[in-house]
Write an enzyme that holds these catalytic residues in place. Structure first.
Site, PDB file in Angstrom:
ATOM      1  N   TYR A  42       0.759  -1.118  -0.152  1.00 38.57           N
ATOM      2  CA  TYR A  42      -0.024   0.144   0.192  1.00 38.57           C
ATOM      3  C   TYR A  42       0.879   1.390   0.042  1.00 38.57           C
ATOM      4  O   TYR A  42       0.644   2.120  -0.915  1.00 38.57           O
ATOM      5  CB  TYR A  42      -1.044   0.049   1.088  1.00 38.57           C
ATOM      6  N   LYS A 100       1.603   4.494  -2.694  1.00 37.93           N
ATOM      7  CA  LYS A 100       1.463   5.994  -2.456  1.00 37.93           C
ATOM      8  C   LYS A 100       2.874   6.587  -2.478  1.00 37.93           C
ATOM      9  O   LYS A 100       2.908   8.014  -2.879  1.00 37.93           O
ATOM     10  CB  LYS A 100       1.172   6.004  -0.855  1.00 37.93           C
TER      11      LYS A 100
END
Length: 255
Positions: free
Chosen positions: A160, A164
């Protein structure tokens, strides 16, 4: 404001959580909103009604940001909505907010999970923005969404956070390449927030909530309006000279 001077923002994933808060905070500032939702149509229309109650116009459109093949058709729907609702050809602000969470160790993250995160967070932001560029006003604003986890680390968020991190680099390149049109591009990086994101662990697990509050300078976990208000502020007139920046909205988490 007349229709020609009213600002219009498109906020993805705005039926709940941070997107919903952003849409409502923008409406409070006099901005009209096109909001997207993936599956929760009733929740999206509830947000539309809340925005209308604030005296602004809003339209909800279905969009799966993981399906890049649908973006051209979505852009055409946006074009039609702009013409029919606002008698405009372009909108002013794009907030790439829609996302999903994943908690899995590096060793146990599957390729399928990795690909899903890529499609939603990185590929989705890249190609949706690309398809919408002709509909964004010169001098407009784009806000992408990162995470505090791109700066500090907690086990289980490798995939994740990597997506980002890619968003933060992409933001700088977008700011550089779109600067000739006067379009600013920035990244908002939320810390831990009390939402249903990731199964709602920050909101619903008192131990986790207290632990995070204990490593946050302002002594509590964030709320959706903390982030929605920050996005709305970044899109206000006073911040037109900020571009290519990562702005963390975490209350000073893990300083």
């Amino acid at each position: 404001m007349t229709e020609s001077t009213t600002r219009i923002a498109l906020v993805t994933g705005a039926s709940r959580g941070l997107g919903r808060s952003t849409a409502l905070k923008l409406a409070e500032q006099g901005v009209d909103v096109i909001l997207t939702y993936k599956g929760s149509e009733s929740e999206a229309h509830a947000v539309v009604r809340q925005i209308e109650a604030l005296g602004r116009r809003a339209v909800a459109l279905q969009l799966d940001v993981a399906d890049s093949r649908s973006f051209a058709a979505f852009a055409e729907r946006v074009k039609t909505v702009l013409a029919n609702t606002w008698h405009r050809e372009r909108f002013d602000h794009l907030v790439n907010n829609a996302g999903i969470g994943l908690h899995a160790s590096f060793a146990e993250t599957t390729e399928e999970q990795f690909d899903q995160l890529t499609n939603v967070h990185l590929k989705g932001t890249f190609f949706l923005t690309q398809k919408l560029l002709p509909l964004i006003e010169d001098g407009g604003r784009i806000v992408n969404t990162s995470t505090g986890l791109a700066r500090f680390t907690f086990p289980g968020y490798a995939a994740y956070a990597a997506m980002k991190g890619g968003i933060e680099v992409l933001t700088r390149y977008m700011a550089k390449e779109l600067g000739s049109r006067g379009i600013t591009v920035n990244t908002i990086a939320p810390g831990a927030i009390e939402t249903d994101f990731g199964g709602g662990v920050v909101r619903d697990n008192p131990q986790a909530n207290a632990q995070i509050a204990g490593v946050t300078a302002l002594g509590r976990v964030g709320l959706p309006d903390d982030v929605g208000g920050a996005v709305a502020a970044l899109l206000s007139d006073g911040n037109r000279w900020i571009t290519g920046q990562r702005i963390e909205v975490s209350g000073g988490m893990m300083l």
